[in-house]
Enzyme design. Structure first.
Site, PDB file in Angstrom:
ATOM      1  N   ARG A  61       0.874  -1.180   0.000  1.00 27.64           N
ATOM      2  CA  ARG A  61       0.000   0.000   0.000  1.00 27.64           C
ATOM      3  C   ARG A  61       0.903   1.220   0.000  1.00 27.64           C
ATOM      4  NH1 ARG A  61       2.561   1.769   3.621  1.00 27.64           N
ATOM      5  NH2 ARG A  61       1.089   3.466   3.724  1.00 27.64           N
ATOM      6  N   GLY A  62       0.278   2.400  -0.075  1.00 24.49           N
ATOM      7  CA  GLY A  62       1.051   3.626  -0.248  1.00 24.49           C
ATOM      8  C   GLY A  62       1.085   3.923  -1.745  1.00 24.49           C
ATOM      9  N   ALA A  63       0.760   5.179  -2.105  1.00 22.21           N
ATOM     10  CA  ALA A  63       0.527   5.503  -3.519  1.00 22.21           C
ATOM     11  C   ALA A  63       1.671   5.082  -4.456  1.00 22.21           C
ATOM     12  CB  ALA A  63       0.214   6.990  -3.648  1.00 22.21           C
ATOM     13  N   ASP A 250      -2.079  10.912  -1.827  1.00 17.29           N
ATOM     14  CA  ASP A 250      -2.524   9.919  -2.807  1.00 17.29           C
ATOM     15  C   ASP A 250      -2.899  10.557  -4.133  1.00 17.29           C
ATOM     16  OD1 ASP A 250      -2.815   8.282  -0.223  1.00 17.29           O
ATOM     17  OD2 ASP A 250      -3.055   6.867  -1.868  1.00 17.29           O
TER      18      ASP A 250
HETATM   19  O1  MRU Z   1      -4.402   3.119   2.353  1.00 14.49           O
HETATM   20  P1  MRU Z   1      -2.930   3.349   2.186  1.00 14.49           P
HETATM   21  O2  MRU Z   1      -2.104   2.753   3.271  1.00 14.49           O
HETATM   22  O3  MRU Z   1      -2.466   2.940   0.804  1.00 14.49           O
HETATM   23  O4  MRU Z   1      -2.773   4.910   2.290  1.00 14.49           O
HETATM   24  C1  MRU Z   1      -1.490   5.462   2.178  1.00 14.49           C
HETATM   25  C2  MRU Z   1      -1.443   6.920   2.400  1.00 14.49           C
HETATM   26  O5  MRU Z   1      -2.433   7.561   2.650  1.00 14.49           O
HETATM   27  C3  MRU Z   1      -0.102   7.580   2.197  1.00 14.49           C
HETATM   28  O6  MRU Z   1      -0.001   8.712   2.994  1.00 14.49           O
HETATM   29  C4  MRU Z   1       0.064   7.993   0.732  1.00 14.49           C
HETATM   30  O7  MRU Z   1      -0.243   6.933  -0.122  1.00 14.49           O
HETATM   31  C5  MRU Z   1       1.433   8.478   0.452  1.00 14.49           C
HETATM   32  S1  MRU Z   1       2.634   7.189   0.478  1.00 14.49           S
HETATM   33  C6  MRU Z   1       4.142   7.859   0.108  1.00 14.49           C
END
Ligand code: MRU
Length: 360
Positions: A61-63, A250
């Site tokens: 996960r994480g963008a 995101d």
């Molecule tokens: O639901 P997730 O864990 O994918 O959400 C991740 C976030 O909100 C992060 O802050 C975002 O993706 C930035 S990651 C560098």
């Protein structure tokens, strides 16, 4: 899908910082982020369907990491094609499957579109060559992301005062990217410049990315971190215990409105009330230049049980109605600056984002 413990994965040899994802011997290896920090285990994914499910279930996960996973997922599907396959329709079905995994992070679509462009340019090259070219592109996306994060860190470090206590939300670190991180990249860069910083990590209900991942990652890198529950931030700001907020993103619209993990908006409102800087750190691949404002950013609604349960254990009545938006949108007017690999963007965002886009 095969599982392995640390040491069997090969990830630690192939990527710097904490390993979230790597291509190894024709498969995609990922640390299973659902099991951190309790267990450091790795999954070996061998099909597009497995990669798509890993993104949906938040194994990864994480963008930026989602984008990298999707790019490798496409390369993986194509690598598995046998001679005589209907290449065009297979590519299209893999592309569609990965496209549908999570709706909010712009990086997912950015990476898929980039892979599709390369596919279109090379689809007549012959299957063997096409496979190599697509894998090389996925590798390039991963490699570039690491460099971009380091640049974001470099650019953002100047915003962090000596001795600062930094509040962050969710996990925008090495685990959410190819390595180093965006918001946590700035933290890492400040620490590397010998600023004596401390991090306060919001636990980030319901999925607990802060408590599980940010705490784990920062502890691993010996960056001082203290955990708080999400509802403590306002009081700690009022007590003077927080100097600034920094989060990832995101999706960022043309006017600077920013979607990030649910709870980010509340922190931005609190930061404004307490006159604290509120920074967003993100690569240009997170910007959605097609959107005029954050109003049109699709917000993912996740399963009710993520809210009803903590660590699998029911904390309420099993049938209680639940809301579970995974992201919120922070209006640009609450954001002090957006830190990118191309520099720090300050208001007026519409004008400044357009300038950065032109220089791309
Ligand atoms: O639901 P997730 O864990 O994918 O959400 C991740 C976030 O909100 C992060 O802050 C975002 O993706 C930035 S990651 C560098």
């Amino acid at each position: 899908m095969e599982m392995a413990g640390r040491g069997d994965s090969g990830l630690e040899k192939e990527v710097s910082m904490l390993p979230a994802i790597a291509w190894k011997n024709g498969s995609l290896v990922m640390v299973d982020q659902r099991r951190l920090p309790w267990k450091e285990s790795y999954l070996t994914l061998k099909s597009v369907e497995e990669v798509a499910r890993a993104i949906e279930d938040m194994v990864i996960r994480g963008a930026p990491a989602i984008g990298i996973a999707a790019a490798y997922g496409l390369a993986l599907g194509m690598a598995n094609l046998k001679a005589g396959a209907d290449v065009e329709s297979e590519f299209d079905s893999y592309y569609q499957r990965l496209w549908r995994t999570r709706p909010t992070a712009r990086n997912l679509f950015w990476a898929l579109e980039r892979m599709k462009r390369v596919y279109e340019e090379n689809k007549m090259a012959g299957l063997a060559r096409l496979k190599r070219i697509l894998l090389a592109e996925a590798r390039a996306i991963e490699k570039e992301d690491l460099g971009i994060n380091q640049k974001i860190g470099e650019n953002g470090a100047s915003l962090i005062p000596e001795g600062a206590t930094i509040l962050t939300h969710c996990n925008a670190g090495a685990l959410a990217t190819a390595g180093y991180g965006t918001a946590l990249g700035v933290v890492r860069a400040a620490q590397a410049r010998k600023k004596k910083i401390k991090v306060l990590a919001c636990e980030t209900r319901p999925f607990l990315q802060g408590a599980r991942l940010t705490v784990w990652e920062l502890t691993h890198d010996r960056i001082p971190v203290t955990l708080i529950t999400d509802n403590m931030a306002g009081w700690l700001m009022r007590q003077g215990e927080i100097n600034l907020v920094i989060v990832g993103a995101d999706r960022i619209a043309r006017n600077g409105d920013t979607a990030n993990k649910i709870g980010t908006y509340s922190l931005a409102v609190l930061a404004r009330e307490h006159r604290l800087p509120f920074y967003v750190a993100a690569p240009l691949s997170t910007f959605d230049f097609s959107l005029k404002s954050g109003q049109d950013i699709p917000i993912e609604e996740r399963k009710a049980d993520e809210v009803r349960r903590v660590g699998g254990r029911l904390i309420t009545l099993p049938g209680v109605p639940v809301k579970n938006p995974a992201f919120d949108v922070t209006p640009a007017r609450l954001i002090s600056a957006i830190i990118t690999e191309k520099g720090i963007i300050r208001p007026p965002y519409t004008r400044e984002i357009a300038k950065i886009r032109k220089g791309q």
